[in-house]
Design a protein around this motif. Structure first.
Motif, PDB file in Angstrom:
ATOM      1  N   THR A  16       0.604  -1.009   0.565  1.00 33.39           N
ATOM      2  CA  THR A  16       0.214  -0.022   0.026  1.00 33.39           C
ATOM      3  C   THR A  16       0.517   1.142  -0.509  1.00 33.39           C
ATOM      4  O   THR A  16       0.695   2.120   0.736  1.00 33.39           O
ATOM      5  CB  THR A  16      -1.076   0.048   1.477  1.00 33.39           C
ATOM      6  OG1 THR A  16      -0.215   0.606   2.303  1.00 33.39           O
ATOM      7  CG2 THR A  16      -2.072  -1.309   1.253  1.00 33.39           C
ATOM      8  N   ASN A  61      -5.484  -7.654   3.154  1.00 31.77           N
ATOM      9  CA  ASN A  61      -6.734  -6.645   3.447  1.00 31.77           C
ATOM     10  C   ASN A  61      -7.314  -5.717   2.557  1.00 31.77           C
ATOM     11  O   ASN A  61      -6.252  -5.828   1.762  1.00 31.77           O
ATOM     12  CB  ASN A  61      -6.148  -6.314   4.824  1.00 31.77           C
ATOM     13  CG  ASN A  61      -4.934  -5.661   4.823  1.00 31.77           C
ATOM     14  OD1 ASN A  61      -5.204  -4.188   3.903  1.00 31.77           O
ATOM     15  ND2 ASN A  61      -3.377  -5.024   5.684  1.00 31.77           N
ATOM     16  N   LEU A  62      -8.168  -4.786   3.680  1.00 28.24           N
ATOM     17  CA  LEU A  62      -9.177  -4.111   2.904  1.00 28.24           C
ATOM     18  C   LEU A  62      -8.425  -2.548   2.067  1.00 28.24           C
ATOM     19  O   LEU A  62      -8.463  -2.500   1.307  1.00 28.24           O
ATOM     20  CB  LEU A  62     -10.435  -3.302   3.775  1.00 28.24           C
ATOM     21  CG  LEU A  62     -10.791  -2.341   3.213  1.00 28.24           C
ATOM     22  CD1 LEU A  62     -11.639  -3.032   1.626  1.00 28.24           C
ATOM     23  CD2 LEU A  62     -12.150  -2.026   4.673  1.00 28.24           C
ATOM     24  N   ALA A  63      -7.276  -2.516   3.019  1.00 23.95           N
ATOM     25  CA  ALA A  63      -6.134  -1.507   2.718  1.00 23.95           C
ATOM     26  C   ALA A  63      -5.640  -1.462   1.935  1.00 23.95           C
ATOM     27  O   ALA A  63      -5.138  -0.952   0.440  1.00 23.95           O
ATOM     28  CB  ALA A  63      -6.089  -0.759   3.591  1.00 23.95           C
ATOM     29  N   PHE A  66      -7.918  -1.658  -1.422  1.00 21.63           N
ATOM     30  CA  PHE A  66      -8.234  -0.241  -2.224  1.00 21.63           C
ATOM     31  C   PHE A  66      -7.368   0.368  -2.606  1.00 21.63           C
ATOM     32  O   PHE A  66      -7.683   1.573  -3.919  1.00 21.63           O
ATOM     33  CB  PHE A  66      -9.123   0.836  -0.412  1.00 21.63           C
ATOM     34  CG  PHE A  66      -9.053   2.239  -0.852  1.00 21.63           C
ATOM     35  CD1 PHE A  66     -10.303   2.157  -1.464  1.00 21.63           C
ATOM     36  CD2 PHE A  66      -8.049   2.907  -1.035  1.00 21.63           C
ATOM     37  CE1 PHE A  66     -10.572   3.516  -1.853  1.00 21.63           C
ATOM     38  CE2 PHE A  66      -8.339   4.754  -1.335  1.00 21.63           C
ATOM     39  CZ  PHE A  66      -9.606   4.872  -1.427  1.00 21.63           C
TER      40      PHE A  66
ATOM     41  N   SER B 393       0.862  -1.770   7.982  1.00 20.00           N
ATOM     42  CA  SER B 393      -0.282  -2.067   6.531  1.00 20.00           C
ATOM     43  C   SER B 393      -1.014  -2.702   7.257  1.00 20.00           C
ATOM     44  O   SER B 393      -2.393  -3.070   6.702  1.00 20.00           O
ATOM     45  CB  SER B 393       0.426  -2.507   5.450  1.00 20.00           C
ATOM     46  OG  SER B 393       1.198  -3.825   5.808  1.00 20.00           O
ATOM     47  N   GLY B 394      -0.951  -4.055   7.964  1.00 18.93           N
ATOM     48  CA  GLY B 394      -1.538  -4.973   9.234  1.00 18.93           C
ATOM     49  C   GLY B 394      -1.059  -6.312   8.579  1.00 18.93           C
ATOM     50  O   GLY B 394      -1.821  -6.897   8.579  1.00 18.93           O
ATOM     51  N   ASP B 422      -7.355  -7.256   9.532  1.00 17.02           N
ATOM     52  CA  ASP B 422      -8.539  -5.922   8.646  1.00 17.02           C
ATOM     53  C   ASP B 422      -9.572  -5.884   9.271  1.00 17.02           C
ATOM     54  O   ASP B 422     -10.199  -5.033   9.183  1.00 17.02           O
ATOM     55  CB  ASP B 422      -8.578  -7.928   7.301  1.00 17.02           C
ATOM     56  CG  ASP B 422      -8.968  -7.311   6.127  1.00 17.02           C
ATOM     57  OD1 ASP B 422      -9.211  -5.383   6.611  1.00 17.02           O
ATOM     58  OD2 ASP B 422      -9.856  -7.425   5.782  1.00 17.02           O
ATOM     59  N   GLN B 425      -9.249  -3.722  11.785  1.00 21.98           N
ATOM     60  CA  GLN B 425      -8.915  -2.676  11.367  1.00 21.98           C
ATOM     61  C   GLN B 425      -9.535  -1.259  10.872  1.00 21.98           C
ATOM     62  O   GLN B 425     -10.253  -0.275  10.783  1.00 21.98           O
ATOM     63  CB  GLN B 425      -7.338  -2.814   9.903  1.00 21.98           C
ATOM     64  CG  GLN B 425      -6.473  -2.892  11.065  1.00 21.98           C
ATOM     65  CD  GLN B 425      -5.430  -3.428   9.325  1.00 21.98           C
ATOM     66  OE1 GLN B 425      -5.642  -4.056   8.458  1.00 21.98           O
ATOM     67  NE2 GLN B 425      -4.317  -2.360   8.827  1.00 21.98           N
ATOM     68  N   ARG B 426     -10.699  -2.378   9.902  1.00 24.04           N
ATOM     69  CA  ARG B 426     -12.022  -1.862   9.756  1.00 24.04           C
ATOM     70  C   ARG B 426     -12.966  -0.886  10.763  1.00 24.04           C
ATOM     71  O   ARG B 426     -13.229  -0.049  10.427  1.00 24.04           O
ATOM     72  CB  ARG B 426     -13.038  -3.313   9.030  1.00 24.04           C
ATOM     73  CG  ARG B 426     -12.207  -3.670   7.676  1.00 24.04           C
ATOM     74  CD  ARG B 426     -13.635  -4.392   6.988  1.00 24.04           C
ATOM     75  NE  ARG B 426     -12.747  -5.097   6.289  1.00 24.04           N
ATOM     76  CZ  ARG B 426     -12.903  -5.584   5.243  1.00 24.04           C
ATOM     77  NH1 ARG B 426     -13.653  -5.332   4.740  1.00 24.04           N
ATOM     78  NH2 ARG B 426     -12.064  -6.213   3.829  1.00 24.04           N
ATOM     79  N   ILE B 527     -10.345   4.851   4.861  1.00 20.57           N
ATOM     80  CA  ILE B 527      -8.552   4.452   4.350  1.00 20.57           C
ATOM     81  C   ILE B 527      -7.523   4.808   5.120  1.00 20.57           C
ATOM     82  O   ILE B 527      -6.483   3.176   5.014  1.00 20.57           O
ATOM     83  CB  ILE B 527      -8.847   4.547   2.746  1.00 20.57           C
ATOM     84  CG1 ILE B 527     -10.339   3.591   1.819  1.00 20.57           C
ATOM     85  CG2 ILE B 527      -7.608   4.290   2.228  1.00 20.57           C
ATOM     86  CD1 ILE B 527      -9.781   2.643   1.561  1.00 20.57           C
ATOM     87  N   LEU B 530      -7.159   3.216   8.027  1.00 23.42           N
ATOM     88  CA  LEU B 530      -6.714   1.390   8.385  1.00 23.42           C
ATOM     89  C   LEU B 530      -5.694   1.205   9.087  1.00 23.42           C
ATOM     90  O   LEU B 530      -5.685  -0.058   9.458  1.00 23.42           O
ATOM     91  CB  LEU B 530      -7.481   1.082   7.048  1.00 23.42           C
ATOM     92  CG  LEU B 530      -8.330   1.138   6.434  1.00 23.42           C
ATOM     93  CD1 LEU B 530      -8.847   0.358   4.809  1.00 23.42           C
ATOM     94  CD2 LEU B 530      -9.142   0.056   7.314  1.00 23.42           C
TER      95      LEU B 530
END
Ligand code: B12
Ligand code: FES
Lengths: 222, 543
Positions: A16, A61-63, A66, B393-394, B422, B425-426, B527, B530
């Motif tokens: 990311t 993951n979502l990030a 995205f 970043s997770g 995840d 994080q959300r 975003i 996150l």
């Protein structure tokens, strides 16, 4: 050489790290690759590659999703400005969130990936009525209606996808316009898309782009 | 750093089960057991007058028998080691056998240190002097019974909302209720019966009379989130699913008041369902504002009630900006592989030992670890981040594989997976972004916040430093952050003690509702948030 660029670009995206991704692209341009090369030989293959990675590692993951979409669509937009001749469009998609649903992120991610795949996007925004989905799809001659729904009731409700299906059926448009759906409820129940009358669904934005491109080809083949 | 109060271990055996409790020296054995599933029988409020709470001494140090015990227990019984649990104070480690426990009930007392002291302007009363406060939560229901004349809390109970079988989050619950009229009636009755059951449990154990006492209750105050109120009153649930209705108060007051009064057998009670502020901003938030005295500080104060539906209020000195955000379920274990609510066996705290890598897990009830509750999960992720096992970043720096990262070797219930990270994080991003949005909307920055009141799920177990490290809470000075376990109940209690003026209406008039769905840029901020890193404290406010 190209493989290296794709790898570096993907690494940056996977981490990311937007700046690093743009650096890869700038370096490639400096090395003499054309904007067309960047899109067709880096960005699109990178998305395909990313799809393969995500299938192997479903925990992206979502990030990351995205950023993949965001970076890909930003790179694409920047490159398109420099194209010598207007690019050939794969197809057109109207996209929006189901009626009653204001969650906009899924739609943004899917749109970003589609743009990078050279699909033209008509973004109808959030809380879109079924009639509007159909009217706009006809007006723009779109092959696919893409509906994002993050809540159970907006995914399964009578006025969402089910109604779009009903309208397409009543107007005899079912072979010309396909429906794709996505969002959290569909991830919990992979058969749900059938129940609500959609033609296809996808679990994430990157596979969504592929699923939707496949639907476009299906319509165009007729 | 922690207060040095002397602790002792209280061990109680009953029906083949054993409770190990860490209690302060001086704790009453009955009170300690009332917070667990093994309770003594009782029919008085622990005054030693009913003689029902008999328990057998095995070993250890406690106070000698009291006068009440000499009256209620025969010499031979005392010889055998029988005592009255309400009369025993723990002096050192001690062990007991409870041969005849009370029937198993899902209602437990809230630990006294988790309650907020409440005072009010006591109403002038001749009749019906008792009052009931009800916090109708999505996951828990909490009630307390008061003597409104003396301003005394008689007892309280906490238990699960039985509607949970129809779904953990509010939307699933609403969807279930809207399926058929019968279903919504069934769900309303489940919640109503639960409140009544908890009340009867108090009357039976803490007063000793049930039916006559029900007639003496003069006031009931109920607060809850909008969906819970709508489900309880059978009014408003369908409006809630339409976003057009979210900006304004939704009428979810009961249609037929009398039927309800007779259902609860409270002929003399004024039952007040405190009105919700907006679609997903309930009167539980108003109660929190009252319970934490949010508006009493000189400067700006922010309140966040983290639950299935997280609600926020920002007091800027003149008005209350309120909103809601769906960031909670992950902190209650929903969508987390080994997630669970705060029940026995839940890992509620994780610490890194001095050797730098071994972990110490603390579980509720000192039981074998069965999973993480919210505070434990936050500790775990903060520690993994600190040690570099997780990247901001997770992502795990090394893929832990399908079994996930084990906090305790060979216990799969202590695994944390990338999917869990995840989900967390959300959830934390949604909450952090909601806080930032409220600040931006009132032109404030973090520096101007004097108090941050954190209510809800975590109670007092939350490790603030860890919550700050992952970006759930802002890095304010510790003395500005206050943790509350039962603020909503305290708000209802305060209202109960201030007859005449309605505190709820007073605060409702000060609120302005923000719907985050219509805030441009929320999704970009979301975003950004996150990432697992502290909240940006010096963000520039764009006007
Ligand atoms: C952020 C968020 C919000 C934000 C939305 C901001 C915005 N502009 O989008 C705000 C705060 C405004 C919000 C409001 C509400 N929310 Co909300 N929200 C969330 C949250 C935390 C994340 C949702 C999200 O954006 N996910 C990101 C998406 C992109 O992730 P994804 O699903 O993995 O998406 C991928 C795929 O699904 C796929 N995909 C997505 N769309 C499409 C479309 C097509 C065609 C295809 C092929 C694929 C595809 O590709 C995506 C990218 O990889 C979730 C909980 C959670 N942890 O997930 C709740 C959640 C969705 N919200 C929920 C609720 C209840 C609400 C509210 C009613 C509550 C409230 N307190 O106000 C309102 C409703 C607003 C409305 N009418 O829509 C519930 C829904 C519950 C249910 N059972 O239906 C959830 C699940 C939380 C919960 N458990 O309670 N929310
Ligand atoms: S005598 Fe102990 S509770 Fe009544």
């Amino acid at each position: 050489m190209l493989d290296d660029i794709i790898n570096h670009y993907n690494e940056a995206v996977f981490d990311t790290d937007k700046e690093a991704a743009f650096e890869v692209i700038d370096n490639a341009l400096a090395e003499g690759y054309t904007p067309e090369d960047i899109i067709f030989k880096v960005v699109i293959p990178a998305i395909n590659e990313m799809m393969a990675i995500i299938t192997k590692d479903p925990d992206a993951n979502l990030a990351q999703h995205f950023m993949t979409a965001q970076i890909a669509s930003e790179v694409t937009e920047k490159m398109l400005l420099q194209f010598k001749s207007p690019p050939e469009i794969v197809g057109r998609v109207v996209i929006g969130t189901a009626v009653g649903d204001l969650h906009s992120l899924g739609k943004r991610i899917v749109s970003g990936c589609l743009k990078a795949m050279m699909v033209e996007i008509i973004d109808l925004g959030v809380n879109v009525a079924a009639e509007r989905f159909v009217d706009e799809a006809i007006a723009h001659d779109a092959q696919v209606i893409a509906i994002s729904a993050m809540m159970v009731h907006s995914a399964t409700g009578e006025n969402g996808c089910r109604k779009v299906r009903k309208l397409l059926n009543e107007q005899g448009l079912e072979s010309r316009i396909k429906i794709a759906v996505g969002g959290a409820p569909f991830r919990f129940d992979p058969e749900l898309y059938k129940t609500v009358g959609a033609d296809a669904w996808a679990a994430d934005g990157i596979s969504a782009a592929k699923t939707i491109v496949d639907l476009i080809h299906e319509v165009n083949a007729k | 750093m922690s207060f040095e109060s002397a602790l002792a271990t209280l061990i109680v055996h009953s029906d083949g089960e054993t409770q190990h409790l860490q209690v302060d020296v001086g704790t009453c054995v009955r009170d300690a057991l009332d917070t667990t599933a093994i309770r003594v029988r009782a029919a008085c409020g622990g005054t030693g007058s009913c003689g029902a709470c008999v328990i057998k001494y095995l070993s250890g140090a406690v106070n000698p028998a009291t006068l009440a015990e000499y009256q209620k227990l025969s010499a031979s019984e005392r010889q055998e080691g029988l005592r009255l649990a309400c009369q025993i104070r723990v002096v050192g480690d001690t062990e007991w056998l409870l041969e005849h426990p009370a029937h198993v009930s899902s209602w437990k007392s809230i630990a006294p240190e988790d309650l907020i002291p409440v005072e009010g302007q006591l109403p002038e009363l001749q009749h019906f002097i008792y009052g009931l406060a009800v916090d109708l939560g999505t996951t828990h229901i909490r009630i307390s019974l008061w003597n409104r004349k003396t301003g005394q809390r008689i007892a309280n109970r906490s238990g699960f909302n039985p509607q949970s079988v129809f779904g953990a989050d509010v939307l699933n619950r609403l969807n279930a209720a809207l399926l058929t009229d019968n279903r919504s009636l069934e769900m309303a009755q489940l919640a109503r019966q639960a409140v009544l059951e908890a009340l009867r449990d108090i009357l039976a154990r803490d007063i000793g009379e049930v039916s006559p006492m029900l007639k003496e209750i003069g006031s009931v105050i109920i607060a809850g989130n909008t969906a819970m109120l709508a489900l309880l009153s059978l009014n408003g649930a369908n409006q809630l699913l339409n976003p057009d209705n979210w900006q304004q108060p939704i009428d979810c007051l009961p249609l037929g008041h009398d039927t309800w009064q007779s259902e609860w057998n409270l002929p003399n009670a004024k039952i007040k369902l405190e009105p919700a502020l907006a679609g997903f901003v309930g009167s539980d938030l108003t109660a929190d504002i009252i319970g934490t005295r949010l508006t009493e500080a000189a400067g700006a104060s922010l309140l966040v009630d983290i639950g299935t539906n997280t609600e926020l209020a920002l007091w800027d000195g003149h008005r209350l900006l309120v909103t809601s955000v769906p960031g909670g379920p992950a902190f209650e274990g929903v969508g987390i592989r080994n997630g669970m609510s705060a029940e026995p066996g839940a890992i509620y705290r994780v610490e890194r030992l001095d050797d730098g890598h071994s972990l110490k897990l603390s579980t509720l009830g000192a039981a074998t670890a069965r999973g993480f509750c919210g505070s434990g999960l936050i500790d775990m992720i903060a520690i993994l981040l600190e040690s570099g096992t997780l990247k901001p970043s997770g992502r795990f720096s090394q893929n832990p594989g399908p079994d996930g990262f084990l906090a305790e070797a060979e216990n799969p219930k202590t695994a944390v997976t990338p999917g869990d990270v995840d989900a967390l994080q959300r959830a934390k991003a949604a909450i952090a972004t909601a806080m930032e949005t409220l600040l931006t909307n009132s032109g404030l920055t973090w520096e101007s916040i004097e108090r941050l009141c954190v209510c809800g799920t975590f109670g007092r177990h939350l490790n603030i430093r860890h919550a700050q490290a992952i970006g759930l809470l802002p890095s304010l000075n510790n003395d500005k952050i206050e943790l509350y376990a039962n603020a909503t109940l305290a708000g209802c209690e305060k209202a109960l003690l201030s007859d005449g003026i309605s505190l709820f209406d007073h605060y409702a008039a000060l609120t302005q509702v923000i719907n985050l769905s219509y805030v441009p840029g929320y999704d970009d901020l979301y975003i950004n948030n996150l990432r697992l890193r502290p909240i940006e404290m010096h963000s520039v406010i764009n006007t």
